[in-house]
Motif scaffolding. Sequence first.
Motif, PDB file in Angstrom:
ATOM      1  N   VAL A  16     -26.091 -22.268 -21.861  1.00 12.88           N
ATOM      2  CA  VAL A  16     -25.788 -22.124 -20.421  1.00 12.88           C
ATOM      3  C   VAL A  16     -25.468 -20.582 -20.131  1.00 12.88           C
ATOM      4  CG1 VAL A  16     -23.630 -22.778 -19.064  1.00 12.88           C
ATOM      5  CG2 VAL A  16     -24.596 -24.491 -20.483  1.00 12.88           C
ATOM      6  N   THR A  17     -24.858 -19.995 -21.005  1.00 12.86           N
ATOM      7  CA  THR A  17     -24.628 -18.474 -20.739  1.00 12.86           C
ATOM      8  C   THR A  17     -25.940 -17.929 -20.425  1.00 12.86           C
ATOM      9  OG1 THR A  17     -22.808 -18.305 -21.832  1.00 12.86           O
ATOM     10  CG2 THR A  17     -23.747 -16.333 -21.378  1.00 12.86           C
ATOM     11  N   LEU A  18     -27.031 -18.113 -20.956  1.00 11.52           N
ATOM     12  CA  LEU A  18     -28.329 -17.416 -20.698  1.00 11.52           C
ATOM     13  C   LEU A  18     -28.805 -17.680 -19.360  1.00 11.52           C
ATOM     14  CD1 LEU A  18     -30.480 -15.556 -21.470  1.00 11.52           C
ATOM     15  CD2 LEU A  18     -31.638 -17.595 -22.781  1.00 11.52           C
ATOM     16  N   ALA A  19     -28.619 -19.009 -19.071  1.00 17.25           N
ATOM     17  CA  ALA A  19     -29.074 -19.557 -17.627  1.00 17.25           C
ATOM     18  C   ALA A  19     -28.241 -18.710 -16.590  1.00 17.25           C
ATOM     19  CB  ALA A  19     -28.811 -21.268 -17.675  1.00 17.25           C
ATOM     20  N   MET A  20     -26.890 -18.509 -16.736  1.00 18.96           N
ATOM     21  CA  MET A  20     -26.115 -18.075 -15.940  1.00 18.96           C
ATOM     22  C   MET A  20     -26.340 -16.537 -15.368  1.00 18.96           C
ATOM     23  SD  MET A  20     -24.491 -20.304 -14.482  1.00 18.96           S
ATOM     24  CE  MET A  20     -23.678 -19.236 -13.352  1.00 18.96           C
ATOM     25  N   VAL A  21     -26.580 -15.938 -16.915  1.00 21.84           N
ATOM     26  CA  VAL A  21     -27.108 -14.540 -16.706  1.00 21.84           C
ATOM     27  C   VAL A  21     -28.333 -14.151 -15.873  1.00 21.84           C
ATOM     28  CG1 VAL A  21     -28.094 -12.493 -18.283  1.00 21.84           C
ATOM     29  CG2 VAL A  21     -25.982 -13.782 -18.866  1.00 21.84           C
ATOM     30  N   LEU A  22     -29.346 -15.162 -16.270  1.00 20.92           N
ATOM     31  CA  LEU A  22     -30.478 -15.085 -15.379  1.00 20.92           C
ATOM     32  C   LEU A  22     -30.360 -15.450 -13.739  1.00 20.92           C
ATOM     33  CD1 LEU A  22     -33.037 -16.758 -17.925  1.00 20.92           C
ATOM     34  CD2 LEU A  22     -32.701 -14.185 -17.331  1.00 20.92           C
ATOM     35  N   TYR A  23     -29.443 -16.242 -13.480  1.00 22.45           N
ATOM     36  CA  TYR A  23     -29.162 -16.700 -12.260  1.00 22.45           C
ATOM     37  C   TYR A  23     -28.377 -15.739 -11.434  1.00 22.45           C
ATOM     38  CZ  TYR A  23     -27.678 -19.423  -8.122  1.00 22.45           C
ATOM     39  OH  TYR A  23     -27.235 -20.241  -7.129  1.00 22.45           O
ATOM     40  N   ILE A  24     -27.297 -15.108 -11.963  1.00 22.14           N
ATOM     41  CA  ILE A  24     -26.523 -14.138 -11.482  1.00 22.14           C
ATOM     42  C   ILE A  24     -27.407 -12.860 -11.247  1.00 22.14           C
ATOM     43  CG2 ILE A  24     -24.273 -12.811 -11.633  1.00 22.14           C
ATOM     44  CD1 ILE A  24     -23.177 -15.125 -13.300  1.00 22.14           C
ATOM     45  N   GLY A  25     -27.893 -12.504 -12.096  1.00 26.01           N
ATOM     46  CA  GLY A  25     -28.990 -11.442 -12.191  1.00 26.01           C
ATOM     47  C   GLY A  25     -29.833 -11.442 -10.865  1.00 26.01           C
ATOM     48  N   ARG A  26     -30.575 -12.848 -10.792  1.00 22.69           N
ATOM     49  CA  ARG A  26     -31.479 -13.116  -9.657  1.00 22.69           C
ATOM     50  C   ARG A  26     -30.501 -12.938  -8.250  1.00 22.69           C
ATOM     51  NH1 ARG A  26     -33.013 -17.873  -6.982  1.00 22.69           N
ATOM     52  NH2 ARG A  26     -34.947 -17.531  -6.094  1.00 22.69           N
ATOM     53  N   LEU A  27     -29.500 -13.268  -8.328  1.00 21.10           N
ATOM     54  CA  LEU A  27     -28.497 -13.392  -6.890  1.00 21.10           C
ATOM     55  C   LEU A  27     -28.483 -12.063  -6.655  1.00 21.10           C
ATOM     56  CD1 LEU A  27     -25.979 -16.164  -7.422  1.00 21.10           C
ATOM     57  CD2 LEU A  27     -27.990 -16.142  -5.833  1.00 21.10           C
ATOM     58  N   ILE A  28     -27.967 -11.184  -7.671  1.00 19.79           N
ATOM     59  CA  ILE A  28     -27.767  -9.641  -7.308  1.00 19.79           C
ATOM     60  C   ILE A  28     -29.206  -9.020  -6.761  1.00 19.79           C
ATOM     61  CG2 ILE A  28     -27.709  -7.498  -8.541  1.00 19.79           C
ATOM     62  CD1 ILE A  28     -25.546  -9.118 -10.458  1.00 19.79           C
ATOM     63  N   TYR A  29     -30.400  -9.513  -7.398  1.00 20.24           N
ATOM     64  CA  TYR A  29     -31.407  -8.854  -6.996  1.00 20.24           C
ATOM     65  C   TYR A  29     -31.946  -9.165  -5.616  1.00 20.24           C
ATOM     66  CZ  TYR A  29     -36.539  -7.730  -6.390  1.00 20.24           C
ATOM     67  OH  TYR A  29     -37.689  -7.293  -6.119  1.00 20.24           O
ATOM     68  N   LEU A  30     -31.735 -10.378  -5.325  1.00 20.26           N
ATOM     69  CA  LEU A  30     -32.297 -11.388  -3.887  1.00 20.26           C
ATOM     70  C   LEU A  30     -31.041 -10.712  -2.902  1.00 20.26           C
ATOM     71  CD1 LEU A  30     -33.015 -14.751  -5.020  1.00 20.26           C
ATOM     72  CD2 LEU A  30     -34.657 -12.978  -4.497  1.00 20.26           C
ATOM     73  N   ASN A  31     -30.074 -10.182  -3.243  1.00 24.22           N
ATOM     74  CA  ASN A  31     -29.175  -9.799  -2.388  1.00 24.22           C
ATOM     75  C   ASN A  31     -28.877  -8.282  -2.343  1.00 24.22           C
ATOM     76  OD1 ASN A  31     -28.065 -12.135  -0.890  1.00 24.22           O
ATOM     77  ND2 ASN A  31     -28.095 -12.622  -3.043  1.00 24.22           N
ATOM     78  N   ARG A  32     -29.592  -7.568  -2.923  1.00 25.17           N
ATOM     79  CA  ARG A  32     -29.856  -6.051  -3.415  1.00 25.17           C
ATOM     80  C   ARG A  32     -29.584  -5.282  -2.277  1.00 25.17           C
ATOM     81  NH1 ARG A  32     -34.936  -7.817  -4.069  1.00 25.17           N
ATOM     82  NH2 ARG A  32     -36.490  -6.700  -2.787  1.00 25.17           N
ATOM     83  N   TYR A  33     -29.776  -5.645  -0.903  1.00 19.89           N
ATOM     84  CA  TYR A  33     -29.586  -4.738   0.275  1.00 19.89           C
ATOM     85  C   TYR A  33     -28.216  -5.048   1.043  1.00 19.89           C
ATOM     86  CZ  TYR A  33     -34.608  -3.697  -0.729  1.00 19.89           C
ATOM     87  OH  TYR A  33     -35.518  -3.309  -1.325  1.00 19.89           O
ATOM     88  N   ARG A  34     -27.486  -6.006   0.421  1.00 21.99           N
ATOM     89  CA  ARG A  34     -26.313  -6.368   1.162  1.00 21.99           C
ATOM     90  C   ARG A  34     -25.169  -5.255   0.680  1.00 21.99           C
ATOM     91  NH1 ARG A  34     -25.390 -11.724   2.984  1.00 21.99           N
ATOM     92  NH2 ARG A  34     -27.290 -12.526   2.875  1.00 21.99           N
TER      93      ARG A  34
END
Length: 152
Positions: free
Chosen positions: A64-82
């Motif tokens: 679960v933690t690995l999935a969350m790390v990947l998901y939150i990392g993806r959110l940071i990347y996708l919202n990098r210009y905010r």
Amino acid sequence: MGTSFIVVICIFILDQTVKWWVVTHIPLHQAQPLVPGLVEWFHIQNTGAGWGLFAGQMLLFQLVTLAMVLYIGRLIYLNRYRTGTLHLTLGLLLGGTLGNFADRLRLGYVVDMFHLQFFDFPVFNIADAALTVGVIGLILLVLTNKEMDGFI
């Protein structure tokens, strides 16, 4: 995006440093006052979640933690210009997640140390506090729709 990673690094280093200090200075299952009547140091090894839920389910927590790390990392990347609070919130979530994940991988349990004396609440650590503040922040952002247009 830079703000998120600065927050992640700060939370992770602070969390791991305090855990190291507790392990080296406070015997297991022993308490020492921090702020008398409010909070004390209380060194425990947590193999589960809050209130001992799912104790011993380390593989579940790791997946679960690995999935969350990947998901939150993806959110940071996708919202990098905010800019703004979103990056702080995501940084708190990822920093807290990584702090406890490091313990689970390295030790097989999470080091917890803060015990509230005025309220029946599980013993927790800095990573847990960062996760809690991050979740509350994200909920408030969603409820107020502040900075959330186009959030993925």
